[in-house]
Design an enzyme around this catalytic site. Structure first.
Site, PDB file in Angstrom:
ATOM      1  CB  CYS A 195      -0.917  -0.013   1.218  1.00 22.36           C
ATOM      2  SG  CYS A 195      -1.858   1.512   1.443  1.00 22.36           S
TER       3      CYS A 195
ATOM      4  CB  CYS B 129      -5.233   4.620  -3.782  1.00 19.78           C
ATOM      5  SG  CYS B 129      -4.442   3.037  -4.144  1.00 19.78           S
TER       6      CYS B 129
END
Length: 272
Positions: A74, A211
């Site tokens: 991530c 993101c």
């Protein structure tokens, strides 16, 4: 037993971070779902556990989505992990640290003394390719950290990200792993302002405020297919900006540098 944690966010993408050197933090899916629950738990898009890598001795992060599933990487979480390692002196307080994720090693650099601005490296693990859908739309699928499908839209503000993101996330062409779905809009590659981006994330199964791997993926796609230069600025849903710099080796795209915020919201403890 009391477990200590920091609650952090990278451009609004929020995480629970903990030093798991002692191995006390459970990684069972039901536990992760409970602590990430925004009504009955701490609340987060994911859980990040930091521990020493048995081989290198350097810091390693494991990332879990809020639904309890494991993900290899991530981007926003990696920036927060680097800040966490720096602030808690888990690598001697150094500003430049190689941090290992389940997708491989990443170079990280703390930009300011507070540790709130972080630069990280992300590799392109699967080159991006154009994929034509049955509707006639072309999206671009590849992997930076995790799989992404990038869709260019005239105005992302008019995009139903929850519905259209779920459509791409579960599209048969992208199974069995599925993808994060990212939607971008821009005026031209020469525009002065940032590119708008919105993301539907696997594991959260909804739109998130940002993101990191999505911005990295979109930067690669805009450079490769849309005429953008090697530096692209993105404005995320949470109004934070993330800078992407394309990395090349012998004219081949290999990865990106990603620079953006990594903020601590609060610290706390829970009873196991």
């Amino acid at each position: 037993m009391k477990l200590h944690f920091d609650k952090m966010h990278g451009a609004g993408n929020d995480f629970i971070l903990a030093d798991n050197s002692a191995g006390n933090w459970p990684s069972a899916a039901d536990f992760i779902r409970s602590v990430c629950d925004r009504h009955k738990g701490i609340g987060a898009d994911g859980l990040i556990l930091i521990s020493p890598d048995p081989e290198s001795g350097g810091p390693r992060m494991r990332y879990f989505n809020s639904d309890g599933s494991h993900a290899a990487m991530c981007g926003n979480g990696l920036r927060c992990a680097a800040s966490f390692v720096y602030r808690h002196k888990l690598a001697g307080g150094r500003k430049k640290v190689r941090l290992l994720g389940d997708d491989g090693p990443h170079d990280t650099e703390i930009i300011n003394e507070a540790g709130t601005e972080v630069k990280i490296s992300l590799d392109i693990l699967e080159p991006f390719q154009a994929v034509r859908l049955e509707s006639g739309e072309t999206v671009y699928k590849g992997t930076v950290g995790v799989p992404h499908a990038i869709a260019v839209r005239q105005d992302v503000e008019q995009t139903d990200v929850r519905r259209e993101g779920a459509f791409l996330r579960y599209h048969p062409k992208f199974q069995p792993a599925g993808v994060n779905a990212d939607f971008v809009s821009f005026v031209s590659p020469a525009q002065a302002g940032p590119v708008l981006i919105r993301t539907y994330e696997r594991g959260v199964e909804d739109e998130t405020l940002a993101c990191g791997t999505g911005c990295a993926s979109a930067g690669v796609v805009l450079h490769q297919f849309c005429g953008f230069g090697e530096k692209v600025c993105f404005l995320c849903r949470g109004k934070d900006r993330i800078e992407v710099e394309i990395l090349k080796k012998c004219s081949m795209l290999t990865g990106v540098f990603l620079t953006g915020p990594a903020e601590k919201a609060f610290a706390g403890e829970i009873e196991l």
